[in-house]
Design a protein around this motif. Sequence first.
Motif, PDB file in Angstrom:
ATOM      1  N   CYS A  54       8.850   3.224   6.299  1.00  0.00           N
ATOM      2  CA  CYS A  54       7.776   4.258   7.117  1.00  0.00           C
ATOM      3  C   CYS A  54       8.319   5.224   7.965  1.00  0.00           C
ATOM      4  N   GLY A  55       9.435   5.176   8.313  1.00  0.00           N
ATOM      5  CA  GLY A  55      10.164   6.305   9.437  1.00  0.00           C
ATOM      6  C   GLY A  55       9.195   6.299  10.554  1.00  0.00           C
ATOM      7  N   THR A  56       8.878   7.273  10.915  1.00  0.00           N
ATOM      8  CA  THR A  56       8.248   7.568  12.091  1.00  0.00           C
ATOM      9  C   THR A  56       6.476   7.655  12.145  1.00  0.00           C
ATOM     10  N   GLY A  57       6.064   7.364  10.685  1.00  0.00           N
ATOM     11  CA  GLY A  57       4.799   7.077  10.534  1.00  0.00           C
ATOM     12  C   GLY A  57       4.065   8.250   9.818  1.00  0.00           C
ATOM     13  N   LEU A  58       4.906   8.959   8.970  1.00  0.00           N
ATOM     14  CA  LEU A  58       4.103  10.139   8.374  1.00  0.00           C
ATOM     15  C   LEU A  58       3.091   9.627   7.306  1.00  0.00           C
ATOM     16  N   GLY A  59       3.518   8.377   6.642  1.00  0.00           N
ATOM     17  CA  GLY A  59       2.451   7.877   5.576  1.00  0.00           C
ATOM     18  C   GLY A  59       1.235   7.463   6.353  1.00  0.00           C
ATOM     19  N   TYR A  60       1.219   7.052   7.531  1.00  0.00           N
ATOM     20  CA  TYR A  60       0.239   6.436   8.481  1.00  0.00           C
ATOM     21  C   TYR A  60      -0.382   7.818   8.676  1.00  0.00           C
ATOM     22  N   ARG A  61       0.144   9.002   8.993  1.00  0.00           N
ATOM     23  CA  ARG A  61      -0.732  10.099   9.276  1.00  0.00           C
ATOM     24  C   ARG A  61      -1.358  10.737   7.705  1.00  0.00           C
ATOM     25  N   LEU A  62      -0.595  10.803   6.707  1.00  0.00           N
ATOM     26  CA  LEU A  62      -1.058  11.074   5.515  1.00  0.00           C
ATOM     27  C   LEU A  62      -2.570  10.329   5.279  1.00  0.00           C
ATOM     28  N   LEU A  63      -2.632   8.979   5.563  1.00  0.00           N
ATOM     29  CA  LEU A  63      -3.466   8.380   5.131  1.00  0.00           C
ATOM     30  C   LEU A  63      -4.781   8.204   6.138  1.00  0.00           C
ATOM     31  N   GLY A  64      -4.640   9.174   7.312  1.00  0.00           N
ATOM     32  CA  GLY A  64      -5.772   9.290   7.994  1.00  0.00           C
ATOM     33  C   GLY A  64      -5.462   8.525   9.490  1.00  0.00           C
ATOM     34  N   GLY A  65      -4.454   7.881   9.864  1.00  0.00           N
ATOM     35  CA  GLY A  65      -4.172   7.254  10.951  1.00  0.00           C
ATOM     36  C   GLY A  65      -5.283   6.152  11.382  1.00  0.00           C
ATOM     37  N   ALA A  66      -5.589   6.242  12.751  1.00  0.00           N
ATOM     38  CA  ALA A  66      -6.473   5.300  13.154  1.00  0.00           C
ATOM     39  C   ALA A  66      -7.902   5.524  12.814  1.00  0.00           C
ATOM     40  N   SER A  67      -8.266   6.677  12.335  1.00  0.00           N
ATOM     41  CA  SER A  67      -9.835   6.941  11.926  1.00  0.00           C
ATOM     42  C   SER A  67      -9.852   6.441  10.540  1.00  0.00           C
ATOM     43  N   SER A  68      -9.045   5.727   9.777  1.00  0.00           N
ATOM     44  CA  SER A  68      -9.293   5.516   8.600  1.00  0.00           C
ATOM     45  C   SER A  68      -9.627   4.078   8.509  1.00  0.00           C
ATOM     46  N   GLY A  69      -9.520   3.292   9.684  1.00  0.00           N
ATOM     47  CA  GLY A  69      -9.933   1.840   9.680  1.00  0.00           C
ATOM     48  C   GLY A  69      -8.863   0.734   8.818  1.00  0.00           C
ATOM     49  N   MET A  70      -7.703   1.297   8.625  1.00  0.00           N
ATOM     50  CA  MET A  70      -6.850   0.352   7.955  1.00  0.00           C
ATOM     51  C   MET A  70      -5.983  -0.485   9.064  1.00  0.00           C
ATOM     52  N   GLN A  71      -5.693  -1.654   8.348  1.00  0.00           N
ATOM     53  CA  GLN A  71      -4.556  -2.380   9.152  1.00  0.00           C
ATOM     54  C   GLN A  71      -3.405  -2.097   8.610  1.00  0.00           C
ATOM     55  N   TYR A  72      -2.479  -1.192   9.241  1.00  0.00           N
ATOM     56  CA  TYR A  72      -1.138  -0.600   8.833  1.00  0.00           C
ATOM     57  C   TYR A  72       0.093  -1.524   9.489  1.00  0.00           C
ATOM     58  N   THR A  73       0.787  -1.855   8.592  1.00  0.00           N
ATOM     59  CA  THR A  73       2.124  -2.470   9.049  1.00  0.00           C
ATOM     60  C   THR A  73       3.234  -1.310   8.162  1.00  0.00           C
ATOM     61  N   GLY A  74       4.070  -0.915   9.204  1.00  0.00           N
ATOM     62  CA  GLY A  74       5.368  -0.157   8.731  1.00  0.00           C
ATOM     63  C   GLY A  74       6.527  -0.955   8.902  1.00  0.00           C
ATOM     64  N   ARG A  75       7.265  -0.917   7.616  1.00  0.00           N
ATOM     65  CA  ARG A  75       8.492  -1.542   7.592  1.00  0.00           C
ATOM     66  C   ARG A  75       9.679  -0.631   7.642  1.00  0.00           C
TER      67      ARG A  75
END
Length: 172
Positions: A54-75
């Motif tokens: 996941c690095g610094t969270g680019l994937g999280y941001r590309l998926l919409g981040g906090a506004s997306s409603g996902m439960q995100y785990t980065g490894r």
Amino acid sequence: MSESGQAESYWDQVAPRYDSLYESAWALGENRLAASRLCLHRSSDRTRVLDLGCGTGLGYRLLGGASSGMQYTGRDSSAAMLEILSSRHPEVTTSNGSMDDLRHLTEASFDFVMAIFAAASYAQSPELLLSEISRVLAPHGLCYLSFLNRRSLRRVVRLKRGSREIFTTRGD
């Protein structure tokens, strides 16, 4: 130093400037393409997301981040990368270690597993990686993985020059 130790050391050193390596017009175009592909596969009923490498969270941001409603785990194998991700997005869960060692994760605990921008290429064991993804992926879950293949342009050029594949990232 072991190969996994070399990788962790490399990514820890790159972490402070990692995001700046992805600011070119080319990189931003790749990000838009990845975001559109990810959003096609991660529907609103696939809320539990595991991002491998996941690095610094680019994937999280590309998926919409906090506004997306996902439960995100980065490894990620880099503690420095995860520190940056956690400081920017304290709402996410992070996990430090190899992407093909997911023993600490519960079976069928994710609806969507991803490894973007060829991150899956750096797994110590692709077979174990796929086995572990299969184990943690919930029924009807999806995975989106990106690999460099043995014929990728970068690898062909390095082989012709007689040099070995080294841990690097775009622009570094």
